[in-house]
Design an enzyme around this catalytic site. Structure first.
Site, PDB file in Angstrom:
ATOM      1  CG  ASP A 130      -2.233   0.687   1.029  1.00 49.50           C
ATOM      2  OD1 ASP A 130      -2.322   1.527   0.125  1.00 49.50           O
ATOM      3  OD2 ASP A 130      -3.184   0.399   1.787  1.00 49.50           O
TER       4      ASP A 130
ATOM      5  CG  ASP B 277      -9.437   2.650  -0.082  1.00 45.35           C
ATOM      6  OD1 ASP B 277      -9.043   1.496  -0.281  1.00 45.35           O
ATOM      7  OD2 ASP B 277      -8.764   3.499   0.536  1.00 45.35           O
TER       8      ASP B 277
END
Ligand code: GLA
Length: 751
Positions: free
Chosen positions: A495, A565
């Site tokens: 990430d 997301d």
């Protein structure tokens, strides 16, 4: 009428004489150049015309040397039939004293020098103060599908090697440049582009590109290309959610999903990039120059040093945007992704993030794993929260040791348990980041990028490590390698939850400090490459707060990407549609999550499953809250997905109805061998009892019969077998009603 001799020389100028001769040659029917009919070789040199012809199965790309020994683009588009039609390159004559030949000529790799006014591919300053660069042809070498052309400045030993690789099956070409300083002085590179793609001159083109933001990535955006420049770029240190380094161009009004010419391109670079779409006068010449972003860029090349640019890919489709996407998908699968030699279907994964956020524990993860295994999950991924003092997003990044309160016996008991349930284990990392509240930051505050004495701007309470530094790179490689060596971790979710800020690098000599933008990315690539080499079965997901790092550079190194997301299924339809213009469904990670989701919207579980089943299926729900019916439905859906995932992931995608255009969204996938097709359809909100439009399928064999399976009885046609021609021309009617209804129809070709 053909002008000859003195007239023509007067009109075009002395320099254009060779070009004029070639016009004469073309009009002479018996003259044969090179091989005559286009040969099959992907790269051919037509020596007498000083041309190179790059051929894919359906396209041609022609370059040539003009009378000034400059390399010019001559053609890019549908495959040409014969060399007889070709003529040598000639620069455009001076239009007026304000329009220089070098600006009006389609130079493959223009240096900034002479009277060049468009976007240059290369701009330099020599230590002597000279800022003029004029690149001319030196030599060439052909190796199978690869062509290398060397250019050199007219005076200095500053060379550029242009490398072209042809991908015949996918109708794509890769361009790359290497700038090589053989002068005895330092040459500072101020702009290093990979090259330019030119479409045929003329007005009326349209640009398609992808814009976005966090939780709203890959939004398809279209606008006319008008005189001037349109810059697509990232100045953020990574690829970015805001723009993706991909473009498509069509003649306005000509192309749709199925028809028309579409030129498209993409950069393979996960740092600051730039695509300049330019329409230059007087011919309305549209070109797209791409490479490193030259904003805050400066790269001194010492004598003997070289700098290579990112790969810049281009392709052409004459069957609209649908075919352009299918070519790119095929290209990513066959030529880019790490499993390109031995493709592997993506496993169904479970990810703990939305269920637990930072509140992870051995018992909690085991409970989720047990439930995930029951519905057919194959890869269990523990997300954020397992390391350091990571109880929320204020602390812990940088401290990549297992949190002893949450996992008193390390990760091994959890991993063994997950493995005993028949699943692989994956783990979340955010290797490039540090929280000021971390042991790492307390030990090495200088490792975070910063300008001395200046503020350090935090985002999500974190700072960016200066990955351009060798010591930081080695440290990060070391901690990741240790975790992978000591634990049976098969998958990393990598990430990056913020962009650069204050990108200082005071340890480097002042003239080299701006190299941080490029060296950072190269070192991230290097860490991933070394980890993969040392742990060959490791798979990686690229995530940057969702789809912030998706490009053909990172995709050479990762197996899938986190698309967004935003896991709300209706929003996802558009995010996924945009994504599919540039990237393959196989790498598009899509989870089923709980409702109400973002925007407060609630959609039914089957709808959420079917949306996610159009990519690499994952589940991110809190399984502790699921009912028995939810589990039963999920188990059926996962089983169905496994029976179609080869088609979804390795097949051809046809976008039938766009979520941008109406109530119905429909996508169809056809397997590589043509034996299976899958139709997904989604109704947003029915009004006035209006039936869903008939859906005509594509890409089938008109003469073949297909066995039809409707899992939920929402198909109006009740025949068990229908012909390909019926399915493509008459189409299917779907009984979709109300809000957020959905269905899937599976077709198997009857032998
Ligand atoms: C990012 C990712 C999420 C999740 C969180 C964890 O936002 O996109 O999927 O991993 O970080 O902090």
């Amino acid at each position: 009428m053909l002008k000859t001799g003195k007239n023509l020389r007067r009109r075009l100028g002395q320099g254009a004489l060779l070009g004029a001769l070639m016009i004469a040659v073309v009009s002479a029917p018996v003259r044969v150049h090179g091989e005559g009919a286009m040969g099959d070789a992907p790269v051919r040199h037509v020596a007498d015309l000083r041309l190179w012809v790059l051929s894919t199965e359906r396209t041609s790309y022609v370059m040539g040397l003009n009378e000034r020994d400059e390399l010019q683009t001559l053609y890019w588009g549908e495959r040409l039939g014969s060399d007889h039609d070709l003529s040598a390159a000639h620069s455009r004559g001076e239009h007026a004293s304000f329009d220089s030949p070098e600006t009006m000529t389609n130079l493959e790799y223009p240096g900034w020098g002479g009277r060049y006014y468009s976007e240059p591919a290369l701009k330099v300053t020599l230590a002597s103060g000279v800022r003029d660069l004029v690149l001319k042809y030196v030599s060439q070498e052909i190796r199978g599908d690869t062509l290398e052309i060397r250019l050199k400045d007219i005076q200095y030993d500053l060379f550029v090697k242009l490398t072209y690789k042809v991908f015949p099956k996918e109708d794509m070409i890769r361009k790359q440049a290497e700038i090589d300083n053989r002068t005895p002085q330092v040459v500072t590179v101020e702009s290093a582009q990979s090259g330019a793609w030119y479409v045929p001159a003329g007005e009326g083109y349209r640009l398609t590109y992808l814009t976005g933001r966090w939780a709203g990535e890959t939004q398809l955006t279209r606008e006319p290309i008008l005189p001037g420049k349109k810059v697509l770029e990232s100045r953020r240190g990574n690829t970015s959610h805001q723009l993706n380094p991909w473009f498509a161009i069509d003649a306005r009004g000509e192309a749709d999903e199925e028809h028309g010419r579409v030129w498209f391109g993409a950069l393979g670079w996960s740092g600051n990039w730039k695509l300049v779409v330019e329409d230059t006068p007087p011919a309305h010449q549209v070109r797209v120059t791409g490479g490193y972003n030259d904003f805050d860029f400066s790269w001194p090349l010492a004598p003997g040093e070289s700098l290579s640019t990112p790969p810049y890919y281009g392709g052409f489709s004459r069957q609209g945007f649908g075919e352009a996407s299918r070519l790119l998908h095929r290209f990513e699968r066959d030529e880019i992704l790490p499993d390109r030699a031995h493709p592997r279907v993506r496993p169904v994964l479970y990810n703990s993030w939305e269920a637990t956020e930072f509140n992870v524990s051995e018992a909690g993860q085991k409970a989720l794993a047990e439930k995930a295994a029951k519905i057919g999950v194959e890869l269990f991924v523990m997300d954020d929260g397992w390391f350091g003092k990571r109880n929320d997003d204020h602390a812990g990044l940088g401290d990549w040791y297992v949190n002893p309160q949450k996992f008193p016996n390390g990760l091994k008991p959890l991993i063994s348990y997950v493995n005993s349930l028949g699943m692989d284990f994956g783990l979340w990392f955010e290797p490039e980041m540090v929280n000021p509240d971390s042991d790492l930051y307390r030990q090495h505050p200088d490792w975070a990028m910063n300008f001395p004495g200046r503020p350090r701007s935090e985002a999500r309470n974190q700072l960016v490590l200066n990955m351009a530094r060798q010591d930081v790179k080695e440290y990060i490689f070391g901690v990741l390698d240790k975790m992978l060596s000591e634990n049976n971790i098969k998958y990393i979710k990598w990430d990056m939850n913020r962009h650069f800020g204050e990108p200082g690098w005071q340890e480097a000599p002042l003239p080299e400090q701006k190299e941080i933008w490029v060296k950072y990315v190269r070192n991230v690539y290097e860490i991933i490459d070394r980890l993969r080499a040392k742990h060959p079965s490791l798979e990686i997901e690229s995530c940057s707060g969702g789809g912030g790092r998706v490009d053909l550079g990172i995709l050479e190194r990762v197996n899938e990407v986190w698309t967004s997301d935003n896991t709300e299924a209706f929003d996802r339809l558009r995010i996924q549609e945009g994504f599919s213009f540039a990237h393959a469904p196989k790498i598009m990670s899509a989870w089923v999550t709980d409702v109400p989701n973002m925007n407060g919207r609630s959609t039914p579980l089957p709808y959420r499953f079917l949306v996610a089943m159009q990519g690499a299926l994952g589940i991110g729900s809190n399984l502790n809250k699921w009912s028995a019916e939810d589990f039963a439905l999920a188990t059926r859906m996962v089983t169905t997905y496994k029976s179609i995932r080869e088609t979804v992931q390795q097949g051809d995608l046809y976008r039938l109805f766009s979520p941008r255009e109406g109530e119905l969204t429909a996508n169809q996938y056809v397997s590589a061998d043509g034996k299976q097709a899958v139709l997904f359809a989604f109704l947003h909100s029915q009004q006035y009892l209006r039936p869903a439009p008939t859906v005509c399928l594509r890409g089938l064999d008109g003469k073949a019969a297909y066995r039809i399976k409707s899992l939920d009885g929402k198909l109006v046609e009740k025949q068990e077998v229908l012909s390909g021609s019926f399915l493509m021309h008459h189409g299917l009617n779907l009984n979709l009603r109300g809000d957020y209804d959905s269905t899937v129809v599976i077709l198997e070709k009857a032998e």
